[in-house]
Design an enzyme around this catalytic site. Structure first.
Site, PDB file in Angstrom:
ATOM      1  N   HIS A  52      81.138 -70.862  16.222  1.00 21.77           N
ATOM      2  CA  HIS A  52      81.708 -69.830  15.352  1.00 21.77           C
ATOM      3  C   HIS A  52      81.178 -69.996  13.938  1.00 21.77           C
ATOM      4  CE1 HIS A  52      84.565 -67.118  13.471  1.00 21.77           C
ATOM      5  NE2 HIS A  52      84.701 -66.615  14.697  1.00 21.77           N
ATOM      6  N   ASP A  60      86.215 -65.661  22.840  1.00 17.74           N
ATOM      7  CA  ASP A  60      85.606 -64.965  23.977  1.00 17.74           C
ATOM      8  C   ASP A  60      85.528 -65.822  25.246  1.00 17.74           C
ATOM      9  OD1 ASP A  60      84.995 -62.434  22.779  1.00 17.74           O
ATOM     10  OD2 ASP A  60      83.542 -63.486  21.551  1.00 17.74           O
TER      11      ASP A  60
HETATM   12  N1  CMC Z   1      75.387 -72.587  22.183  1.00 17.55           N
HETATM   13  C1  CMC Z   1      74.485 -73.544  21.838  1.00 17.55           C
HETATM   14  N2  CMC Z   1      74.190 -73.832  20.563  1.00 17.55           N
HETATM   15  C2  CMC Z   1      74.841 -73.149  19.600  1.00 17.55           C
HETATM   16  C3  CMC Z   1      75.798 -72.164  19.891  1.00 17.55           C
HETATM   17  C4  CMC Z   1      76.052 -71.902  21.236  1.00 17.55           C
HETATM   18  N3  CMC Z   1      76.947 -70.977  21.571  1.00 17.55           N
HETATM   19  N4  CMC Z   1      76.292 -71.673  18.739  1.00 17.55           N
HETATM   20  C5  CMC Z   1      75.662 -72.301  17.760  1.00 17.55           C
HETATM   21  N5  CMC Z   1      74.785 -73.199  18.272  1.00 17.55           N
HETATM   22  C6  CMC Z   1      73.922 -74.089  17.543  1.00 17.55           C
HETATM   23  C7  CMC Z   1      72.657 -73.360  17.105  1.00 17.55           C
HETATM   24  O1  CMC Z   1      71.662 -73.389  18.067  1.00 17.55           O
HETATM   25  C8  CMC Z   1      72.326 -74.100  15.855  1.00 17.55           C
HETATM   26  O2  CMC Z   1      71.767 -75.335  16.236  1.00 17.55           O
HETATM   27  P1  CMC Z   1      70.602 -76.011  15.385  1.00 17.55           P
HETATM   28  O3  CMC Z   1      71.188 -76.247  14.028  1.00 17.55           O
HETATM   29  O4  CMC Z   1      70.273 -77.231  16.163  1.00 17.55           O
HETATM   30  O5  CMC Z   1      69.492 -74.994  15.366  1.00 17.55           O
HETATM   31  C9  CMC Z   1      73.687 -74.392  15.232  1.00 17.55           C
HETATM   32  O6  CMC Z   1      74.574 -74.479  16.343  1.00 17.55           O
HETATM   33  C10 CMC Z   1      74.159 -73.303  14.266  1.00 17.55           C
HETATM   34  O7  CMC Z   1      74.136 -72.047  14.970  1.00 17.55           O
HETATM   35  P2  CMC Z   1      73.962 -70.626  14.318  1.00 17.55           P
HETATM   36  O8  CMC Z   1      73.567 -69.664  15.365  1.00 17.55           O
HETATM   37  O9  CMC Z   1      73.088 -70.729  13.090  1.00 17.55           O
HETATM   38  O10 CMC Z   1      75.433 -70.359  13.811  1.00 17.55           O
HETATM   39  P3  CMC Z   1      75.954 -69.003  13.264  1.00 17.55           P
HETATM   40  O11 CMC Z   1      77.054 -69.313  12.346  1.00 17.55           O
HETATM   41  O12 CMC Z   1      74.844 -68.154  12.746  1.00 17.55           O
HETATM   42  O13 CMC Z   1      76.454 -68.284  14.591  1.00 17.55           O
HETATM   43  C11 CMC Z   1      77.685 -67.583  16.412  1.00 17.55           C
HETATM   44  C12 CMC Z   1      77.743 -68.171  15.013  1.00 17.55           C
HETATM   45  C13 CMC Z   1      79.080 -67.295  16.891  1.00 17.55           C
HETATM   46  C14 CMC Z   1      76.878 -66.290  16.384  1.00 17.55           C
HETATM   47  C15 CMC Z   1      77.011 -68.623  17.346  1.00 17.55           C
HETATM   48  O14 CMC Z   1      77.815 -69.775  17.441  1.00 17.55           O
HETATM   49  C16 CMC Z   1      76.719 -68.040  18.712  1.00 17.55           C
HETATM   50  O15 CMC Z   1      75.685 -67.391  18.895  1.00 17.55           O
HETATM   51  N6  CMC Z   1      77.619 -68.259  19.710  1.00 17.55           N
HETATM   52  C17 CMC Z   1      77.458 -67.656  21.014  1.00 17.55           C
HETATM   53  C18 CMC Z   1      77.909 -66.198  20.987  1.00 17.55           C
HETATM   54  C19 CMC Z   1      79.398 -66.081  20.888  1.00 17.55           C
HETATM   55  O16 CMC Z   1      80.138 -66.767  21.574  1.00 17.55           O
HETATM   56  N7  CMC Z   1      79.839 -65.172  20.029  1.00 17.55           N
HETATM   57  C20 CMC Z   1      81.273 -64.904  19.820  1.00 17.55           C
HETATM   58  C21 CMC Z   1      81.689 -65.249  18.440  1.00 17.55           C
HETATM   59  S1  CMC Z   1      83.434 -65.420  18.173  1.00 17.55           S
HETATM   60  C22 CMC Z   1      84.256 -63.954  18.485  1.00 17.55           C
HETATM   61  C23 CMC Z   1      83.529 -62.695  18.270  1.00 17.55           C
HETATM   62  O17 CMC Z   1      83.047 -62.415  17.194  1.00 17.55           O
HETATM   63  O18 CMC Z   1      83.468 -61.937  19.239  1.00 17.55           O
END
Ligand code: CMC
Length: 370
Positions: free
Chosen positions: A256, A307
């Site tokens: 998140h 989710d």
């Molecule tokens: N699985 C594996 N690695 C992850 C995940 C994940 N779900 N989420 C974040 N990471 C890792 C990412 O690869 C990165 O690693 P590194 O620093 O080694 O490159 C680090 O954690 C930071 O990730 P980010 O994508 O830069 O984080 P963000 O704040 O931009 O993204 C997020 C937040 C929710 C988009 C992301 O965690 C994600 O893509 N999660 C999966 C999709 C998901 O479940 N979305 C629902 C969000 S909550 C409710 C909603 O809005 O619907």
């Protein structure tokens, strides 16, 4: 001027609707845990719109208005019948909500009173659109709203044509409470940007639906279920998760932008997932989810978000996978419209800047010289 990728950590507006402070989510100051245990969705919608919990008579009046406004214009039903086979459910919702504006005589009335009436109409009609779409694509006739009861009950009734049982109504209602608002999430921000131009509430909600559709936001609940189905059985979890993490692929339903120590909504959905699994005598999806969570948390330090367990909850309720994100929209419509009303109250055009990374200078070259 230096850009912040994804606007991380940027405070883009003030809002008195919901807050995330020290990992705790509140709606109008009330902790989500209290609301999840005690409130029904209509009370929460009232709270978001009016800033206070309704009295008994105010709640009855809101429920009456929601029921009175839940029918769809016939023209919108006819349009849904024309959507091509295989239409994406969120694309269908986005299109139908945009169409609803065409049949609302108040669509461009920007008075506060008209905007509140439109917020209630949108909240009432979005469940009807989704249920109508789900039936029409299966060649079935849409079912008119009951005219009584709450949104969770009516939605399940319009979807199946049968009176849903108490357990299903309560489970869906709780899921709606948990998804209703979430500070400046991507879809709410999209809604606020749209209406800050003084565009209308339908345009704002249509923008929001478009933003919610993506798998990094609301689309993640469907993606979680797709993952569970792809894994198939609990014995395959270990190899699947290890492979994903080794390949640096994302696991849907984890992580998140704001919560780093876990999403406070997830525990409620996890509990519901187990309870529903036990009631139906099949905890397969729950058991797989727990194993995935254990691995992802210990190997990557990531916790499940809202989710993750909603996927097994909705599946156990018998809801088709591609209606999960539209159900998120049913709930979040309350938050979107509350934020739109708040934006209108104290509006200023939202127009940030970009850090330019193109060529410093360049000259125009006439077409015949290129
Ligand atoms: N699985 C594996 N690695 C992850 C995940 C994940 N779900 N989420 C974040 N990471 C890792 C990412 O690869 C990165 O690693 P590194 O620093 O080694 O490159 C680090 O954690 C930071 O990730 P980010 O994508 O830069 O984080 P963000 O704040 O931009 O993204 C997020 C937040 C929710 C988009 C992301 O965690 C994600 O893509 N999660 C999966 C999709 C998901 O479940 N979305 C629902 C969000 S909550 C409710 C909603 O809005 O619907």
């Amino acid at each position: 001027m230096t850009a912040t990728k994804g606007l991380e950590g940027i405070v883009a507006t003030t809002s008195s609707i919901s807050s995330i402070i020290d990992g705790e989510l509140t709606y109008r100051g009330i902790n989500i845990d209290e609301l999840a245990e005690q409130a029904m969705f209509e009370e929460v919608a009232y709270l978001l719109w009016y800033g206070k919990l309704p009295t008994k008579s105010e709640l009855e009046e809101l429920k009456r208005e929601l029921n009175a406004n839940a029918s769809l214009p016939d023209a919108v039903i006819q349009q849904i019948k024309l959507y091509p086979q295989g239409t994406n459910s969120m694309a269908a919702l986005r299109t139908a909500v945009s169409s609803l504006a065409l049949y609302d005589g108040e669509a461009n009335d920007m008075s506060k009173e008209a905007n509140i009436r439109k917020a209630i109409r949108l909240q009432a009609q979005i469940p009807s659109v989704i249920a109508a779409f789900a039936r029409i694509r299966e060649g079935k006739a849409p079912i008119a709203p009951k005219g009584s009861g709450g949104i969770a009950e009516n939605f399940l009734y319009m979807l199946t044509g049968e009176q849903p049982d108490k357990v299903a109504i309560e489970a869906l209602d709780k899921a709606l409470v948990l998804h209703a608002d979430h500070e400046l999430n991507a879809s709410t921000f999209a809604a606020r940007v749209t209406v800050a131009t003084l565009s209308d509430i339908y345009s704002g909600v249509t923008s929001a639906i478009g933003a919610l559709k993506g798998p990094l936001h609301g689309g993640a609940n469907e993606a979680v279920m797709a993952m569970l189905e792809e894994i198939g059985t609990i014995d395959n979890v270990e190899a699947y998760v290890s492979r994903k993490l080794e390949n640096k692929e994302k696991l849907m339903g984890f992580g998140h932008r704001v919560y780093k120590n876990g999403d406070p909504r997830a525990k409620h959905l996890q509990k519901m997932s187990l309870e529903l699994g036990k009631l139906t005598g099949d905890t397969k999806w729950y058991d797989m989810s727990i194993k995935i969570e254990d691995m992802v948390t210990s190997l990557k330090g990531l916790k499940p978000n809202v989710d993750f367990y909603s996927a097994s909850v909705y599946t156990t309720l018998g809801i088709p996978r591609d209606l999960f994100t539209p159900i998120f929209a049913i709930s979040r419509a309350s938050g979107w419209t509350a934020h739109i009303l708040e934006q209108y109250e104290n509006n200023r055009l939202i127009r940030p800047r970009a850090e330019y990374t193109g060529p410093a200078t360049a000259s125009y070259v006439p077409l015949d010289k290129r």
